[in-house]
Design a protein around this motif. Structure first.
Motif, mmCIF file in Angstrom:
data_model
loop_
_atom_site.group_PDB
_atom_site.id
_atom_site.type_symbol
_atom_site.label_atom_id
_atom_site.label_comp_id
_atom_site.label_asym_id
_atom_site.label_seq_id
_atom_site.Cartn_x
_atom_site.Cartn_y
_atom_site.Cartn_z
ATOM 1 N N GLY A 1 41.832 35.810 33.203
ATOM 2 C CA GLY A 1 40.962 36.735 33.908
ATOM 3 C C GLY A 1 40.362 37.783 33.006
ATOM 4 N N SER A 2 39.995 37.423 31.821
ATOM 5 C CA SER A 2 39.483 38.391 30.863
ATOM 6 C C SER A 2 38.004 38.677 31.092
ATOM 7 N N MET B 1 39.053 46.400 41.377
ATOM 8 C CA MET B 1 38.937 45.549 40.192
ATOM 9 C C MET B 1 38.354 46.330 39.014
ATOM 10 N N THR B 2 37.443 47.246 39.295
ATOM 11 C CA THR B 2 36.893 48.089 38.230
ATOM 12 C C THR B 2 37.982 48.962 37.619
ATOM 13 N N ALA C 1 41.945 50.203 33.410
ATOM 14 C CA ALA C 1 43.356 50.403 33.045
ATOM 15 C C ALA C 1 43.793 49.387 32.001
ATOM 16 N N GLY C 2 43.349 48.137 32.160
ATOM 17 C CA GLY C 2 43.702 47.122 31.168
ATOM 18 C C GLY C 2 43.109 47.415 29.802
ATOM 19 N N ARG C 3 41.966 48.088 29.795
ATOM 20 C CA ARG C 3 41.293 48.408 28.534
ATOM 21 C C ARG C 3 41.909 49.610 27.827
ATOM 22 N N ILE D 1 44.794 44.463 28.278
ATOM 23 C CA ILE D 1 45.356 43.548 29.277
ATOM 24 C C ILE D 1 44.189 42.950 30.055
ATOM 25 N N PRO D 2 44.123 41.630 30.202
ATOM 26 C CA PRO D 2 43.032 41.030 30.977
ATOM 27 C C PRO D 2 42.950 41.613 32.386
ATOM 28 N N ALA D 3 41.743 41.695 32.891
ATOM 29 C CA ALA D 3 41.521 42.337 34.186
ATOM 30 C C ALA D 3 42.325 41.682 35.302
ATOM 31 N N GLY D 4 42.433 40.355 35.274
ATOM 32 C CA GLY D 4 43.187 39.667 36.320
ATOM 33 C C GLY D 4 44.646 40.067 36.325
ATOM 34 N N LEU D 5 45.259 40.130 35.131
ATOM 35 C CA LEU D 5 46.657 40.536 35.052
ATOM 36 C C LEU D 5 46.826 41.992 35.463
#
Length: 656
Positions: free
Chosen positions: A510-511, A617-618, A623-625, A633-637
């Motif tokens: 989910g990147s 999701m945004t 947060a993943g970034r 961290i990929p957005a999906g994870l």
């Protein structure tokens, strides 16, 4: 000797699986034993006696233990969907062991079993605490287990990404590798399985009496609470010893008891015995097939990653015979009054989504790791990189949320979503097939094959479950089987060393790392077309949850409405999966969040869910970034990690 009719089916299935497994084993043994007879050091025979045969014994023992664990779970909870996988037990144990390996290796000195057992028990305790609020209904238990299991899996994946030194070992172990170098592991497993199997045998009579219901069992002197505690402890222990020894092997604990029951086993003694036999035969067949393929072009394939290759088709084929034992829950979706302030609430949801987008574009990390606002001098360069990524994350979250609302209303099942029903996995399968068939695949081509895969999964699930009135058990089991099958296919490709597997792994994670304006444009165009289309179906979405008869009486063309809504949900899911991968929870969370905030009517629920899902999701992508800079961290994870606790709290607050 006359064989009872209700045991002929399980015996036949076990013989078929065992026979096929024996043929594969004979091939493997022949290949392993081909050494240099007469030489002092025969490598082939050494491999046979200290690697191949111990591995076969381990497969039999692990399959039997997992199947017995699933059978005990299903009997004591009277839930045909319970298993170490669906209750999150195996994933909890795997996460605990991974954490101990990386951050507290001294704990392993007390024994891997204790660490794994602690993680498994914690996961099972959380799932059962949620389920107890809703009388251990199949629905709530499975969804809670899936949430806990996927959260543990997402965290394990993040640990793997952050610890590349242990990457290969953690991946192979976590995927369930049965490879052995001596007889120590099977001997150790056999001793513990004998103890826990003996305890399970002592539970057969109480488990038979619990079929009479709680009141009936109490009248016969059964302490229900003590029985549940002991039986669940035994089932958790069985799953934990397997996870501790070989990692997470999914699906066997769910499919083996289901297959035993579907082929004729009825009494608890029959279900426990034949589940163990079928589970052992299924894993034996799978592992020997893996070893056969490993001798060819396919590289190292963890067995746990491909158990679904044999189990999922069997489960899908037998699913129409599954007797649903639980009444379909009443839905509260339709007809709820709307008490105003909807426009204000929608405006607030839009403002929150806009705030999330601004945060993601203008706040980030500098080269030293400090948070900083994006200055005017970097707005064109850095902002130009962040903007399409934010757009893609928002649009994907919005599309998943729309698909979730449509599926939940279409099935009358408030736990339906693209992720839970395997629709995202179907999109991944479509892209996988496209990548394999065509030399190169454009963005539009990826979208087309993903849509075909997603709609194929929806069609299969409906064909399997429509005769039962889309009973939750059948819908969820079908989704679980198809998801596991998709994961197995991806696992095969990843293990084959095919360079196209890297593309698929990025898809799965989910990147949004490489999201650009072309992808954002395609997602925006899709949403611009399909959002009005979804709003035009609001009357269907309001009436269909009331049932086919009521919907027909009110003039809804049920068959055509279902087909068009399926098409709509499939395209939305495919486009979103193309952007952020198959597992996000947003399609499940956003509709719930919209209802929690008071949105009831279809049109307002669609709009609110789209705004909330897009904003979530945004935030997950941001947060993943930034959370563990300089890593990402990929957005999906990230969405899974952020969303799962929210869903757990939501379910914990609901009563049956």
């Amino acid at each position: 000797m006359r064989i009872a009719a209700e045991t002929r089916g399980p015996i036949g299935l076990a013989l078929v699986l065992g026979g096929l497994g024996s043929l594969a084993a004979a091939f493997v043994i022949t290949a392993s034993a081909t050494g240099h007879a007469g030489e002092a050091y025969d490598i082939g025979r050494m491999l046979l006696f200290y690697a191949t045969l111990p591995r076969m014994a381990t497969a039999l023992l692990c399959g039997a233990a997992l199947a017995l664990s699933g059978a005990v779970f299903q009997q004591v909870l009277r839930n045909p969907l319970a298993s170490p996988t669906t209750l999150g037990v195996s994933a909890g144990g795997g996460l605990a062991l991974a954490l101990a390996m990386l951050f507290a290796p001294a704990l392993l000195g007390f024994g891997r079993d204790l660490v794994t057992l602690a993680g498994s028990a914690a996961a099972a305790g959380l799932v059962l605490a949620i389920g107890a609020r809703q009388n251990f209904s199949p629905f709530s238990l499975v969804i809670a287990g899936l949430i806990v299991g996927l959260w543990c899996g997402a965290l394990s994946a993040v640990l793997v990404l952050l610890n590349d030194r242990y990457l290969a070992g953690l991946f192979i172990w976590g995927a369930g590798s049965l490879a052995q170098q001596s007889w120590s592991v099977p001997a150790w497993l056999a001793a513990k399985l004998a103890v826990l199997g003996g305890l399970s045998a002592l539970l057969i009579r109480p488990l038979a009496l619990i079929e009479l219901g709680d009141e009936g069992a109490r009248a016969l002197g059964i302490n229900i609470h003590l029985l549940r505690v002991v039986a669940i402890a035994v089932a958790v222990g069985l799953a934990a010893i397997v996870t501790s020894a070989v990692g997470v092997i999914g699906f066997v604990g769910l499919v083996a008891p289901t297959l035993a029951r579907l082929t004729g086993a009825r009494r608890p003694s029959q279900i426990l015995i034949w589940s163990s036999v079928i589970g052992a035969a299924l894993l034996f067949l799978t592992d020997n097939a893996v070893m056969m393929l490993s001798t060819g072009d396919i590289g190292l394939v963890p067995t746990g990653a491909v158990t679904a290759v044999f189990g999922a088709p069997l489960l899908i084929a037998l699913l129409p015979r599954l007797k649903t034992r639980h009444r379909r829950p009443e839905t509260t979706m339709a007809g709820a009054p709307n008490h105003g302030h909807i426009r204000l609430r929608l405006a607030i949801a839009a403002a929150l989504a806009l705030a999330a987008a601004c945060l993601a574009i203008f706040v980030g990390r500098t080269g030293t790791g400090d948070f900083a606002l994006l200055g005017p001098d970097l707005l064109a360069s850095v902002g130009g990189l962040r903007a399409p990524r934010v757009m893609v994350a928002f649009l994907a979250g919005a599309m998943l949320s729309l698909a979730g609302v449509i599926l939940q209303r279409l099935t009358g099942n408030e736990m339906a979503s693209p992720e839970i029903l395997g629709i995202g996995a179907g999109a991944t399968l479509g892209v996988t097939a496209g990548v394999l068939i065509f030399a190169s695949l454009s963005l539009v081509g990826q979208f087309a094959v993903a849509a075909l895969g997603a709609m194929a999964v929806i069609a299969v699930i409906f064909l399997l479950a429509v005769r039962s009135g889309l009973a939750p058990e059948r819908v969820l089991l079908g989704g679980i089987a198809l998801t596991a099958l998709a994961d197995a296919v991806i696992g095969f490709l990843a293990a084959s060393g095919d360079p196209r597997a890297l593309f698929l792994m990025r898809w799965l994670s989910g990147s949004t790392y490489n999201a650009g304006f072309p992808l954002a444009g395609l997602a925006a165009l899709t949403l611009a077309v399909l959002l009005p289309a979804a709003l035009m179906t609001r009357r269907w979405l309001a009436v269909l949850p009331l049932g086919e008869a009521v919907a027909s009486a009110r003039g809804v063309p049920v068959a055509r409405a279902r087909s068009l809504l399926l098409l709509l949900a499939g395209i939305l899911s495919a486009a979103a999966t193309l952007c952020v991968g198959p597992l996000t929870f947003v399609g499940l969370m956003a509709p719930h969040a919209a209802r929690l905030l008071g949105f009831r009517r279809p049109a307002e629920t669609l709009l609110a869910a789209a705004l909330l899902g897009g904003g979530l999701m945004t935030l997950a992508d941001w947060a993943g970034r930034t959370a563990i800079f300089p890593y990402e961290i990929p957005a999906g994870l990230a969405a899974s990690l952020l969303g799962a606790p929210f869903l757990v709290l939501l379910m914990r607050g609901r009563k049956a």
